[in-house]
Design a protein around this motif. Structure first.
Motif, PDB file in Angstrom:
ATOM      1  N   SER B  41      39.540  45.493  41.643  1.00  0.00           N
ATOM      2  CA  SER B  41      38.871  45.678  40.360  1.00  0.00           C
ATOM      3  C   SER B  41      37.554  44.924  40.315  1.00  0.00           C
ATOM      4  N   LEU B  42      37.510  43.756  40.969  1.00  0.00           N
ATOM      5  CA  LEU B  42      36.260  43.007  40.994  1.00  0.00           C
ATOM      6  C   LEU B  42      35.206  43.769  41.793  1.00  0.00           C
ATOM      7  N   MET B  72      28.341  38.238  39.035  1.00  0.00           N
ATOM      8  CA  MET B  72      29.718  38.209  39.528  1.00  0.00           C
ATOM      9  C   MET B  72      30.208  36.781  39.751  1.00  0.00           C
ATOM     10  N   TYR B  73      29.283  35.876  40.123  1.00  0.00           N
ATOM     11  CA  TYR B  73      29.691  34.488  40.288  1.00  0.00           C
ATOM     12  C   TYR B  73      30.265  33.962  38.974  1.00  0.00           C
ATOM     13  N   PHE B  74      29.533  34.182  37.895  1.00  0.00           N
ATOM     14  CA  PHE B  74      30.005  33.657  36.615  1.00  0.00           C
ATOM     15  C   PHE B  74      31.214  34.424  36.112  1.00  0.00           C
ATOM     16  N   PHE B  75      31.257  35.700  36.423  1.00  0.00           N
ATOM     17  CA  PHE B  75      32.449  36.496  36.067  1.00  0.00           C
ATOM     18  C   PHE B  75      33.686  35.873  36.708  1.00  0.00           C
ATOM     19  N   THR B 203      34.110  35.882  44.229  1.00  0.00           N
ATOM     20  CA  THR B 203      33.724  37.062  43.460  1.00  0.00           C
ATOM     21  C   THR B 203      32.283  37.458  43.753  1.00  0.00           C
ATOM     22  N   ALA B 204      31.411  36.449  43.961  1.00  0.00           N
ATOM     23  CA  ALA B 204      30.017  36.753  44.295  1.00  0.00           C
ATOM     24  C   ALA B 204      29.942  37.497  45.632  1.00  0.00           C
ATOM     25  N   ILE B 205      30.789  37.086  46.602  1.00  0.00           N
ATOM     26  CA  ILE B 205      30.808  37.793  47.894  1.00  0.00           C
ATOM     27  C   ILE B 205      31.268  39.235  47.695  1.00  0.00           C
ATOM     28  N   VAL B 206      32.268  39.388  46.842  1.00  0.00           N
ATOM     29  CA  VAL B 206      32.705  40.740  46.491  1.00  0.00           C
ATOM     30  C   VAL B 206      31.528  41.533  45.927  1.00  0.00           C
TER      31      VAL B 206
END
Lengths: 341, 295
Positions: B41-42, B72-75, B203-206
């Protein structure tokens, strides 16, 4: 009046109501929904035998639903075997597969076990989707199997109305609940409980944890497969994505978890609370707000896990017990009075 | 022969993108010791962020990294802080809280269906971008250009993450927490802050992997599911928590997917992937390059 008599009479009343529902509720749509509700309650209760009592998280149980559904359907379509017989055959087949899956996986812990069961479940589904014929058996790959509704009757497990299905799944549900109750009071149940919470401590006391888990897995997969046959006969059409999907595996596990794993009432409660929400939001908002039921499902899942990790059965049981206390205290010449004095 | 080589090269490129998605998963696992089931989902959310960023600004797809990575990092940071942290606080002593699997699955359901609710089920693709459909012609072989970009990005990202974990102060704190939570806390490391940061980085890598996918992949609410199970398989294959292992594991899966269809029906390749996964689980659960854990 004692607590016990109230509990027993409440249970009997519940049973009477359950058996009486089709006499009052004539709408086939609602009966269909309730049948599926019981179907889910049956599945979560079967899942609970290994997912709850044994303290692991199996996420591939739909494979057993599929094995049950396919076995009885193939046998009845090709060899004219009564689905009732096929149901038992499918159950034993699923039990064997369950043991085969359990043998290597029960050594794993936590997430690894969950991932391995997912891989097994998905692997079995992919195989069914890719195989047209399995030896002499025709399973028709992704197109699945259709059961022509020609020969109705009890032997053929096929009926024109919903009522017989309702009573069959109700009896199956009561049976599996009674069985779970029996297991939870048996030596096996205590072994499972001990092995689930403190495997090392249990093993040091001479409990064969691995064997107890395997037995639980075999029973759970056997029972799950029986429901597969019911589903096949109920919908008369099965295909790998319907009876073996990952979604179904997840739904079984998570409904049980929301209700409260490891308890008898929990998984049933989970199904009773969540299935109607999902069904009605699908009926009423299915076109305008697609996916709403899964948003609700996900939210409930998160909230329950954060605030009530033991499931919804715990607070509800507390409320029920408090209510009983109040009733018993108010009763003037009740036995409860002595207990409190 | 050239055809065979072409499949291998394309398989490596696509596989390294798989590896990049799994890299995010493995970073999170390495520190928190939990498997993030909302992983797919991410990816999906990142793809939508990238999609809208590119559509509105009309820039080259890779410029969208400037927006996607911090978002995405902050997410991830706040997802861990708000949703997952309470579980860790409640189950302090549990080494590998299974409840987190369940909670992240809840996140998966919510994100996927919220997206469906807001954006509808239709497939979206960025049609007029400079990478879409581009092929590189080497000899008689055609190599997909956007996938080649993905390969380069994956290698750079993996190297950068490795450098970050080895050389920077935060990186060391993350590794310390990963090795021993209690000892790290005693050294003055805020365990939960590190969890947030690790989840944010994962998440940032995602997000980066989503940017590599967007130029040639369709975007729809359940697109993440395709990467979900694949991601789990890759990280176990490469060894949970291993950075290089994630990329190599991804390439192995990519190669199976590109080579197997030459010998059998394409759908059987999926079954081979599951089979390989189970074999690795049974024979060497720590994976091909994993650190040996005590389970």
């Amino acid at each position: 009046m004692t607590r016990k008599t109230i509990n027993t009479s409440a249970l009997i009343l519940l049973g009477v109501v359950a058996f009486g529902i089709p006499l009052v509720l004539r709408s086939p749509t609602y009966l269909h929904i309730i049948c599926l509700l019981f179907f889910y309650a049956y599945l979560t209760t079967s899942w609970n035998l290994v997912g709850g009592f044994a303290g692991v998280l199996p996420l591939g149980h739909s494979a057993f639903v599929g094995i049950g559904a396919y076995t009885s359907t193939v046998l009845s379509l090709q060899y004219g075997v009564s689905p009732w017989l096929g149901m038992i055959v499918g159950g034993f087949l699923a039990g064997i597969v369950g043991i085969l899956i359990g043998l290597p996986t029960f050594k794993m812990r936590g997430a690894y076990f969950a991932l391995a069961t997912i891989a097994f479940g998905e692997g079995i589904r992919v195989m069914f989707e890719n195989i047209e014929t399995l030896g002499p058996l025709n399973i028709r790959g992704p197109r699945g199997l259709e059961i022509p509704p020609t020969h109705t009757g009890f032997v053929n497990f096929m009926f024109n109305t919903k009522e017989p299905y309702y009573y069959i799944i109700l009896v199956m549900l009561i049976g599996v609940i009674a069985f779970t109750y029996f297991i939870s009071r048996s030596k096996l149940g205590y072994f499972l409980n001990a092995g689930g919470e403190e495997p090392e401590a249990a093993m040091s006391l001479g409990v064969n944890v691995a064997r107890a888990k395997l037995i639980a897995m075999a029973m759970s997969s056997f029972l799950t497969a029986l429901a597969g046959t019911f589903y096949a006969q109920f919908t008369l059409y099965i295909y790998p994505k319907s009876v073996m999907s990952l979604d179904l595996s997840f739904e079984i596990a998570f409904i049980a978890l929301i209700g409260g794993r490891g308890s008898i009432a929990g998984p049933i409660l989970g199904a009773l609370l969540l299935r109607p929400v999902s069904d009605f939001s699908r009926i009423y908002f299915g076109s305008s707000l697609p996916g709403l039921h899964l948003i609700i499902f996900g939210t409930v899942l998160i909230l329950v896990m954060i605030f009530q990790p033991r499931g919804l059965q715990e607070p509800l049981l507390k409320v029920y017990n408090k209510l009983l206390d109040r009733i018993l205290q108010q009763a003037p010449q009740g036995k409860a009075g002595h207990e409190y004095s | 022969m050239e055809f065979f080589l072409e499949s291998i090269l394309n398989g490596i490129c696509m596989g390294s993108i798989y590896g990049l998605t799994a890299l995010g998963l493995t970073v999170i696992f390495g520190v928190l010791k939990v498997i993030n089931f909302a992983h797919g989902s991410l990816i999906m959310v990142s793809m939508y962020v990238a999609y809208w960023a590119i559509i509105y600004t009309g820039v080259h797809p890779y410029v969208a990294l400037i927006i996607v990575v911090p978002v995405m990092y902050f997410f991830g940071y706040y997802l861990q802080d708000i949703v997952i942290k309470p579980i860790f606080k409640a189950e302090k002593d549990v080494r590998e809280p299974i409840t987190v699997i369940i909670v992240t699955t809840g996140v998966w359901y919510i994100l996927d269906n919220l997206t469906l609710l807001i954006f509808g089920p239709q497939y979206r693709g960025i049609q007029n971008n400079p990478l879409r459909g581009k092929m590189l012609d080497i000899g008689n072989m055609l190599i997909s250009v956007p996938k080649l970009w993905g390969f380069v990005t994956a290698v750079i990202t993996a190297a950068a993450v490795y450098w970050f974990l080895q050389k920077t102060r935060t990186g060391r704190a993350i590794r310390a927490t990963s090795l021993d939570r209690e000892a790290a806390s005693l050294m003055g490391i805020n365990q939960f802050k590190i969890y947030n940061i690790a989840f944010g980085i994962g998440t940032a890598i995602v997000g980066i992997s989503a940017v590599t996918l967007v130029p040639f992949y369709n975007i729809f609410p359940s697109v993440g599911v395709l990467f979900d199970i694949k991601g789990f398989i890759i990280v176990v294959l490469g060894g949970l928590g291993s950075i290089g292992g994630a990329i190599i594991g991804g390439i192995i899966i990519g190669l199976i997917e590109s080579i197997a269809p030459m010998f059998m029906t394409a759908t059987w390749a999926e079954a081979i992937v599951y089979g390989l996964f189970l074999v690795v689980l049974f024979v060497k659960p720590s994976g091909l390059f994993g650190v040996k854990y005590d389970w």
